[in-house]
Design an enzyme around this catalytic site. Structure first.
Site, mmCIF file in Angstrom:
data_model
loop_
_atom_site.group_PDB
_atom_site.id
_atom_site.type_symbol
_atom_site.label_atom_id
_atom_site.label_comp_id
_atom_site.label_asym_id
_atom_site.label_seq_id
_atom_site.Cartn_x
_atom_site.Cartn_y
_atom_site.Cartn_z
ATOM 1 N N ASP A 14 0.861 -1.205 0.000
ATOM 2 C CA ASP A 14 0.000 0.000 0.000
ATOM 3 C C ASP A 14 0.890 1.246 0.000
ATOM 4 O O ASP A 14 0.845 2.066 0.916
ATOM 5 C CB ASP A 14 -0.945 0.012 1.197
ATOM 6 C CG ASP A 14 -0.226 0.024 2.547
ATOM 7 O OD1 ASP A 14 -0.837 0.506 3.538
ATOM 8 O OD2 ASP A 14 0.948 -0.412 2.625
ATOM 9 N N ASP A 19 6.735 1.141 2.122
ATOM 10 C CA ASP A 19 6.479 0.186 1.028
ATOM 11 C C ASP A 19 7.377 0.527 -0.166
ATOM 12 O O ASP A 19 7.900 -0.364 -0.839
ATOM 13 C CB ASP A 19 5.032 0.257 0.558
ATOM 14 C CG ASP A 19 4.018 0.040 1.652
ATOM 15 O OD1 ASP A 19 3.796 0.973 2.442
ATOM 16 O OD2 ASP A 19 3.468 -1.067 1.718
ATOM 17 N N ASN A 43 -2.325 2.893 3.366
ATOM 18 C CA ASN A 43 -1.707 4.198 3.642
ATOM 19 C C ASN A 43 -2.433 5.328 2.930
ATOM 20 O O ASN A 43 -2.324 6.494 3.296
ATOM 21 C CB ASN A 43 -0.244 4.181 3.207
ATOM 22 C CG ASN A 43 0.610 3.344 4.137
ATOM 23 O OD1 ASN A 43 0.396 3.360 5.362
ATOM 24 N ND2 ASN A 43 1.555 2.603 3.584
ATOM 25 N N THR A 128 2.777 -6.104 2.683
ATOM 26 C CA THR A 128 3.201 -4.975 3.527
ATOM 27 C C THR A 128 2.087 -3.949 3.700
ATOM 28 O O THR A 128 2.341 -2.795 4.049
ATOM 29 C CB THR A 128 4.449 -4.287 2.934
ATOM 30 O OG1 THR A 128 4.113 -3.747 1.647
ATOM 31 C CG2 THR A 128 5.606 -5.255 2.811
ATOM 32 N N PHE A 169 -1.418 -0.790 12.287
ATOM 33 C CA PHE A 169 -2.321 -0.307 11.247
ATOM 34 C C PHE A 169 -2.759 -1.399 10.268
ATOM 35 O O PHE A 169 -3.951 -1.531 9.974
ATOM 36 C CB PHE A 169 -1.667 0.847 10.464
ATOM 37 C CG PHE A 169 -2.520 1.317 9.315
ATOM 38 C CD1 PHE A 169 -2.239 0.916 8.026
ATOM 39 C CD2 PHE A 169 -3.631 2.121 9.546
ATOM 40 C CE1 PHE A 169 -3.050 1.317 6.968
ATOM 41 C CE2 PHE A 169 -4.446 2.530 8.503
ATOM 42 C CZ PHE A 169 -4.149 2.123 7.207
ATOM 43 N N ASN A 170 -1.818 -2.171 9.709
ATOM 44 C CA ASN A 170 -2.198 -3.137 8.662
ATOM 45 C C ASN A 170 -3.201 -4.166 9.171
ATOM 46 O O ASN A 170 -4.155 -4.512 8.468
ATOM 47 C CB ASN A 170 -0.957 -3.869 8.122
ATOM 48 C CG ASN A 170 -0.083 -2.982 7.252
ATOM 49 O OD1 ASN A 170 -0.559 -1.980 6.719
ATOM 50 N ND2 ASN A 170 1.194 -3.326 7.145
ATOM 51 N N HIS A 243 9.366 0.168 8.278
ATOM 52 C CA HIS A 243 8.800 -1.152 8.555
ATOM 53 C C HIS A 243 8.962 -2.163 7.408
ATOM 54 O O HIS A 243 9.527 -3.228 7.580
ATOM 55 C CB HIS A 243 7.290 -1.022 8.827
ATOM 56 C CG HIS A 243 6.896 0.023 9.787
ATOM 57 N ND1 HIS A 243 6.911 -0.142 11.162
ATOM 58 C CD2 HIS A 243 6.433 1.280 9.570
ATOM 59 C CE1 HIS A 243 6.471 0.957 11.745
ATOM 60 N NE2 HIS A 243 6.185 1.842 10.822
ATOM 61 N N ASP A 244 8.427 -1.811 6.248
ATOM 62 C CA ASP A 244 8.156 -2.811 5.222
ATOM 63 C C ASP A 244 9.372 -3.505 4.619
ATOM 64 O O ASP A 244 9.309 -4.718 4.352
ATOM 65 C CB ASP A 244 7.289 -2.191 4.111
ATOM 66 C CG ASP A 244 5.925 -1.801 4.628
ATOM 67 O OD1 ASP A 244 5.293 -0.908 4.046
ATOM 68 O OD2 ASP A 244 5.472 -2.390 5.639
HETATM 69 O O1 RIB Z 1 2.012 0.002 10.778
HETATM 70 C C1 RIB Z 1 2.963 0.142 9.762
HETATM 71 C C2 RIB Z 1 2.466 -0.429 8.481
HETATM 72 O O2 RIB Z 1 1.279 0.262 8.081
HETATM 73 C C3 RIB Z 1 3.445 -0.246 7.323
HETATM 74 O O3 RIB Z 1 3.277 -1.274 6.388
HETATM 75 C C4 RIB Z 1 3.019 1.056 6.720
HETATM 76 O O4 RIB Z 1 3.387 1.161 5.336
HETATM 77 C C5 RIB Z 1 1.519 0.953 6.853
HETATM 78 O O5 RIB Z 1 1.026 0.182 5.766
HETATM 79 CA CA CA Z 2 2.747 -0.687 4.069
#
Ligand code: RIB
Ligand code: CA
Length: 318
Positions: A14, A19, A43, A128, A169-170, A243-244
């Site tokens: 996303d 990402d 996102n 991701t 979040f994801n 993160h990703d």
């Molecule tokens: O919480 C972080 C994740 O949520 C990451 O993948 C960021 O890109 C969002 O998608």
């Molecule tokens: Ca992401």
């Protein structure tokens, strides 16, 4: 030493600043065969995520990896987006090139299905963003699951959340989708916030990007600038956790991350905790373990890998 055969992956994402770095890492690494990029709401809107994916690949000089538009909404949850972190476009900061190619005519699910059917080898699904596309594939093409080597996803946490106090979040964005993949029995590796918060783009990292003598390095530095400002204002981080790319890095160099095998569940009912990942690290519930969960990252070598990939891409474009 024999050159290992590149790992075939589909990157479902996303984009999104982190990402975007994951896409660059996958494109740059000779150990990865990036067969397709599929996009999901998260996102930002699905339209913005898809446009961003095309722009990122164009920036990298890659126009032959198919990009397919995926889910615009979660399976059942109400839609919540992460523009508060990634900006209006979902990839705010530097000006990006206009896409030099069009998205696939296939949907994300159709492209994943076709790619799995056409592949002589099982494919690794790297996710991701919200797990919606893969969940929809599992529901519509259950016969495809045997062609998936594993699912390695950025999401969840063994500790606190980010989008809510308890949910990352994801997984918060589509917890039913993660439940579907847990129920599918596919091999799962979870790269949660507990791991990715070790992957901070500290000033020395950003400086190395800035000092690269090409557009890609400078674009990455500007992404970190915007991403960092969001992390400072929302969560008081000094430096943003990227993160990703941790998912892709784990495939490229398995020694970067230490894992633990545990029972993983996702909360679907909690008034305050919906979307939380429950990882029974100490086996208190005595359920059969069903996932490998990332625990420790070698951050210095992670950044060396990511920065070397960015620099190699940039130098090839000069
Ligand atoms: O919480 C972080 C994740 O949520 C990451 O993948 C960021 O890109 C969002 O998608
Ligand atoms: Ca992401």
């Amino acid at each position: 030493m024999e050159q290992s055969v590149p790992i075939p992956i589909i990157l479902d994402c996303d984009p999104g600043h982190d990402d975007a770095v994951a896409i660059l890492l996958a494109v740059a690494s000779p150990k990865i065969d990036l067969l397709a990029v599929t996009t999901c709401f998260g996102n930002c809107s699905i339209d913005d995520a898809t446009r961003n994916a095309l722009r990122i690949l164009t920036l990298a000089g890659v126009t032959d990896v198919p990009v397919a538009r995926g889910a615009s909404d979660p399976l059942v949850a109400s839609l919540e987006l992460g523009n508060y972190v990634h900006g209006k476009s979902g990839l705010d900061g530097p000006t990006m090139p206009e896409p030099e190619f069009l998205p696939s005519k296939l949907s994300a699910v159709e492209l994943i299905h076709q790619t799995l059917m056409d592949s002589p080898r099982p494919i690794t699904m790297v996710v991701t963003g919200p797990m919606t596309n893969l969940a929809q594939l599992a529901m519509s093409h259950p016969e495809d699951l045997e062609k998936i080597a594993e699912v390695i996803f950025m999401g969840g946490s063994t500790e606190r959340g980010n989008h809510t106090p308890s949910a990352e979040f994801n997984t918060y964005a589509d917890p039913e989708a993660l439940q579907e993949i847990i129920d599918s029995g596919l091999p799962i590796r979870m790269v949660g916030l507990n791991l990715t918060h070790q992957a901070l783009a500290i000033p020395e990292v950003v400086e190395r990007m800035t000092n690269m003598d090409h557009d890609i390095g400078k674009t990455c530095a500007e992404w970190m600038g915007f991403f960092g400002s969001s992390y400072r204002s929302v969560w008081s981080f000094d430096s943003p956790p990227v993160h990703d790319p941790c998912t892709v890095a784990a495939l490229i160099d398995p020694s970067l991350i230490e894992w633990t095998r545990t029972f993983l569940a996702v909360e679907l009912e909690g008034k305050w905790t919906r979307g939380e990942t429950v990882t029974d690290i100490h086996n208190r519930l005595e359920h059969e373990p069903n996932a490998d969960v990332a625990i420790t990252l070698d951050a210095e070598r992670y950044w060396d890998l990511v920065l070397e990939a960015i620099d190699s891409l940039g130098k090839a474009r000069v």
